[in-house]
Scaffold this motif. Structure first.
Motif, PDB file in Angstrom:
ATOM      1  N   ARG A  38       0.835  -1.197   0.000  1.00 40.46           N
ATOM      2  CA  ARG A  38       0.000   0.000   0.000  1.00 40.46           C
ATOM      3  C   ARG A  38       0.870   1.248   0.000  1.00 40.46           C
ATOM      4  N   GLN A  39       0.280   2.313  -0.508  1.00 39.12           N
ATOM      5  CA  GLN A  39       0.980   3.588  -0.549  1.00 39.12           C
ATOM      6  C   GLN A  39       0.013   4.692  -0.176  1.00 39.12           C
ATOM      7  N   GLN A  44       6.117   6.254   1.166  1.00 35.58           N
ATOM      8  CA  GLN A  44       6.606   5.221   0.275  1.00 35.58           C
ATOM      9  C   GLN A  44       5.672   4.013   0.303  1.00 35.58           C
ATOM     10  N   ARG A  45       5.727   3.247  -0.785  1.00 37.06           N
ATOM     11  CA  ARG A  45       4.959   2.010  -0.829  1.00 37.06           C
ATOM     12  C   ARG A  45       5.523   1.040   0.207  1.00 37.06           C
ATOM     13  N   GLU A  46       4.632   0.373   0.941  1.00 40.52           N
ATOM     14  CA  GLU A  46       5.065  -0.530   1.995  1.00 40.52           C
ATOM     15  C   GLU A  46       4.349  -1.867   1.880  1.00 40.52           C
ATOM     16  N   LEU A  47       5.016  -2.897   2.378  1.00 38.91           N
ATOM     17  CA  LEU A  47       4.433  -4.229   2.374  1.00 38.91           C
ATOM     18  C   LEU A  47       3.286  -4.294   3.364  1.00 38.91           C
ATOM     19  N   VAL A  48       2.207  -4.940   2.976  1.00 41.22           N
ATOM     20  CA  VAL A  48       1.090  -5.203   3.877  1.00 41.22           C
ATOM     21  C   VAL A  48       1.100  -6.683   4.283  1.00 41.22           C
ATOM     22  N   GLU A  88      -5.575   5.266   9.506  1.00 40.06           N
ATOM     23  CA  GLU A  88      -4.197   5.163   8.990  1.00 40.06           C
ATOM     24  C   GLU A  88      -4.023   4.022   7.989  1.00 40.06           C
ATOM     25  N   ASP A  89      -5.029   3.223   7.788  1.00 41.93           N
ATOM     26  CA  ASP A  89      -4.996   2.204   6.740  1.00 41.93           C
ATOM     27  C   ASP A  89      -5.357   2.794   5.381  1.00 41.93           C
ATOM     28  N   THR A  90      -5.774   4.046   5.362  1.00 37.08           N
ATOM     29  CA  THR A  90      -6.134   4.698   4.099  1.00 37.08           C
ATOM     30  C   THR A  90      -4.932   4.758   3.178  1.00 37.08           C
ATOM     31  N   ALA A  91      -5.104   4.219   1.973  1.00 34.99           N
ATOM     32  CA  ALA A  91      -3.996   4.154   1.005  1.00 34.99           C
ATOM     33  C   ALA A  91      -4.509   3.551  -0.289  1.00 34.99           C
TER      34      ALA A  91
END
Length: 121
Positions: A38-39, A44-48, A88-91
């Motif tokens: 997610r980004q 930065q894009r991060e692993l979920v 904060e999960d918004t992405a």
């Protein structure tokens, strides 16, 4: 070529749930691993979460206990069940797939187009 089709994003209130899906199709001999990244804006894009063909899973600490990744090898589809969602999960959530392609038998990585998840009251 390999195509990824994502679905399931949307707007949800804090504490709510969403289920993302990502279906792979095309020149695939086998799927080695699938995952979600997610980004968020300005980040930065991060692993979920990721899942291997052997069903081994890995989660970001921030989603452990709330998100569950699963896969259906026959359908070449990966799912992300997201519960107890927080603002904060918004992405934008991106599907990622590593395959052994056909007929070259080479490992390649592909990304989906992304699906928006917004958690807000």
């Amino acid at each position: 070529q390999v195509q990824l089709v994502e679905s399931g994003g949307g707007l949800v209130q804090p504490g709510g749930s969403l289920r993302l899906s990502c279906a792979a199709s095309g020149s695939i001999f086998s799927i080695n691993a699938m995952g979600w990244y997610r980004q968020a804006p300005g980040k930065q894009r991060e692993l979920v979460a990721t899942i291997t063909s052997g069903r081994s899973t890995n989660y970001a600490d921030s989603v452990k206990g709330r998100f569950t990744i699963s896969g259906d090898n026959a359908k070449k589809t990966v799912y992300l069940q997201m519960n107890s969602l927080k603002p904060e999960d918004t992405a934008i959530y991106y599907c990622n797939v590593e395959v052994t392609n056909w007929p070259e038998f080479r490992r390649k990585e592909y990304w989906g187009q992304g699906t928006q998840v917004t958690v807000s009251s």
